[in-house]
Design an enzyme around this catalytic site. Structure first.
Site, PDB file in Angstrom:
ATOM      1  N   THR A 168      59.700  34.178  93.101  1.00  0.00           N
ATOM      2  CA  THR A 168      58.166  34.864  93.128  1.00  0.00           C
ATOM      3  C   THR A 168      58.356  35.909  94.571  1.00  0.00           C
ATOM      4  O   THR A 168      57.652  36.969  94.574  1.00  0.00           O
ATOM      5  CB  THR A 168      56.864  34.272  92.809  1.00  0.00           C
ATOM      6  OG1 THR A 168      57.329  34.107  91.256  1.00  0.00           O
ATOM      7  CG2 THR A 168      55.638  35.682  92.002  1.00  0.00           C
ATOM      8  N   ASP A 175      59.105  27.990  90.006  1.00  0.00           N
ATOM      9  CA  ASP A 175      59.666  26.921  88.667  1.00  0.00           C
ATOM     10  C   ASP A 175      60.197  25.439  88.941  1.00  0.00           C
ATOM     11  O   ASP A 175      60.279  24.353  88.044  1.00  0.00           O
ATOM     12  CB  ASP A 175      60.277  27.674  87.369  1.00  0.00           C
ATOM     13  CG  ASP A 175      58.748  28.748  87.467  1.00  0.00           C
ATOM     14  OD1 ASP A 175      57.727  28.546  87.346  1.00  0.00           O
ATOM     15  OD2 ASP A 175      59.046  29.908  86.771  1.00  0.00           O
ATOM     16  N   GLN A 223      55.583   9.264  81.221  1.00  0.00           N
ATOM     17  CA  GLN A 223      55.331  10.900  80.894  1.00  0.00           C
ATOM     18  C   GLN A 223      53.894  10.846  82.010  1.00  0.00           C
ATOM     19  O   GLN A 223      53.531  11.971  81.659  1.00  0.00           O
ATOM     20  CB  GLN A 223      54.575  10.705  79.167  1.00  0.00           C
ATOM     21  CG  GLN A 223      55.982  10.557  77.880  1.00  0.00           C
ATOM     22  CD  GLN A 223      55.675  10.655  76.435  1.00  0.00           C
ATOM     23  OE1 GLN A 223      54.305  10.756  76.381  1.00  0.00           O
ATOM     24  NE2 GLN A 223      56.206  10.536  76.114  1.00  0.00           N
ATOM     25  N   CYS A 224      53.291   9.412  82.424  1.00  0.00           N
ATOM     26  CA  CYS A 224      52.389   9.490  83.578  1.00  0.00           C
ATOM     27  C   CYS A 224      52.566  10.399  84.460  1.00  0.00           C
ATOM     28  O   CYS A 224      54.027  10.283  84.693  1.00  0.00           O
ATOM     29  CB  CYS A 224      51.047   8.164  83.228  1.00  0.00           C
ATOM     30  SG  CYS A 224      51.052   7.833  82.213  1.00  0.00           S
TER      31      CYS A 224
HETATM   32  N1  ASP Z   1      59.160  32.239  87.498  1.00  0.00           N
HETATM   33  C1  ASP Z   1      59.151  32.056  89.348  1.00  0.00           C
HETATM   34  C2  ASP Z   1      60.241  31.404  89.699  1.00  0.00           C
HETATM   35  O1  ASP Z   1      60.970  30.114  89.380  1.00  0.00           O
HETATM   36  C3  ASP Z   1      58.096  31.187  89.711  1.00  0.00           C
HETATM   37  C4  ASP Z   1      58.119  31.359  91.386  1.00  0.00           C
HETATM   38  O2  ASP Z   1      58.084  32.180  91.834  1.00  0.00           O
HETATM   39  O3  ASP Z   1      56.278  31.113  91.632  1.00  0.00           O
HETATM   40  O4  ASP Z   1      61.593  31.420  90.239  1.00  0.00           O
END
Ligand code: ASP
Length: 339
Positions: free
Chosen positions: A12, A88, A273-274
């Protein structure tokens, strides 16, 4: 003059909106144009842009190996490394790099942002400049950070202890099972007791990952047929995500399936899972049987660390016994042994 190597992978931070309003990755020039301060820092920056630049959901083990190779090739001439990356899968990349780069004595900091650099309220500038500052910080000629970390929203986390927990807030990452390594306010305050200090002289670069890893996330009512299909899939190991402190059903048919898989050479790694706490095999009756049949203990490892550690160990070792032995050990500060 200090030399910082920037690896731009996408995410992003450098995205723009296309004609449909969808965020797509854009080149590093956009970042440079939006942060004129980059030309004012008193260290030299070398930028390597990946081709193509990607949304991190398209990350692959092959790209992790390329990143690790780049760091190795530039290790001697650079003081620190900054990887700009989508949030991500950032925790997977940070975990993978921590295993591939053994004996790091220089910082490898991953950062990115929740809003693109061109947006008014972006968190990109602050994240990038703080990450750069940390990547270049030395005390008495020695790098303060000697490990792979994630810098987000003024907090520095150990990479293989973190995970993305929030897709809506600037505070995107957490590492609840390990203290924050540093916090940036007016000053950057390091938590010196929590930092890794490598005694090893040389960087050892590992160049193999074997991704034959599967996942078995348990839920009440999961069919034995489904479990069997996962256990019999073409993988060398399975990360089994269990309840609470490492518990599962005590159904003998379930335990028999696990045992059968282990007897055939599969590794089953128990993580919880915690998000906070650790596997404690034998604490409850519902985990007692697992130890007896040879399920491996993942302690308080994150899912991201468990997956990438298995890929790394499988790349290193052809035999399952070695993988099973090392997966339970703390090799890069990724787990705390509690028994
Ligand atoms: N979808 C984007 C990525 O992981 C989210 C981000 O950059 O925060 O490339």
């Amino acid at each position: 003059m200090k030399n910082i190597f920037i690896i731009y992978t996408g995410g992003t931070i450098g995205m723009v909106q296309d004609e449909n309003g969808t965020f797509v990755p854009f080149d590093f020039d956009l970042i440079q144009k939006n942060i004129p301060d980059l030309s004012r820092v008193d260290y030299q920056l070398t930028v390597h842009s990946f081709e193509p630049i990607i949304d991190s959901s398209n990350m692959t083990p092959a790209i992790w190996l390329q990143m690790a190779q780049l760091i190795r090739d530039n290790y001697d001439r650079c003081d620190g490394f900054l990887i700009l990356h989508g949030s991500d899968t950032m925790a997977f990349t940070a975990s993978a790099l921590s295993f591939l780069l053994e004996g790091l004595q220089k910082p490898v900091i991953l950062s990115g942002s929740q809003l693109p650099i061109g947006e008014f309220r972006t968190d990109a500038r602050e994240n990038l400049m703080t990450a750069l500052e940390i990547a270049s910080t030395k005390h008495n000629g020695v790098s303060v950070i000697q490990e792979v970390c994630i810098l987000f929203d003024n907090k520095l986390f150990r990479g293989n202890r973190s995970f993305k927990y929030n897709s809506a807030k600037f505070e995107a990452f957490r590492s609840p099972n390990y203290p924050v390594l540093a916090e940036a306010g007016i000053h950057i305050k390091y938590n010196f007791d929590a930092l890794l200090n490598n005694q090893q002289e040389e960087l050892v670069f590992h160049d193999k990952l074997d991704n034959r890893v599967g996942v078995l996330r348990l839920f009440p009512g999961m069919r034995l047929e489904t479990i069997q299909a996962i256990l019999e899939s073409d993988v060398r190991s399975i990360v089994m995500e269990t309840f609470g402190s490492g518990n599962t059903t005590t159904d003998p048919n379930f335990l028999a399936l696990l045992k059968q898989a282990i007897d055939k050479g599969k590794i089953i790694l128990n993580i919880s899972q915690c998000k906070v706490g650790s596997v404690e095999l034998g604490r409850y009756e519902t985990s007692q049987g697992l130890k007896a049949i040879g399920v491996c203990n993942g302690y308080d490892m994150t899912f991201e660390a468990a997956i990438t550690k298995l890929m790394y160990l499988q790349g290193e070792f052809g035999d399952q016994d070695s993988v099973a032995f090392w997966v339970e050990k703390d090799i890069r500060g990724e787990l705390t042994i509690n028994d």
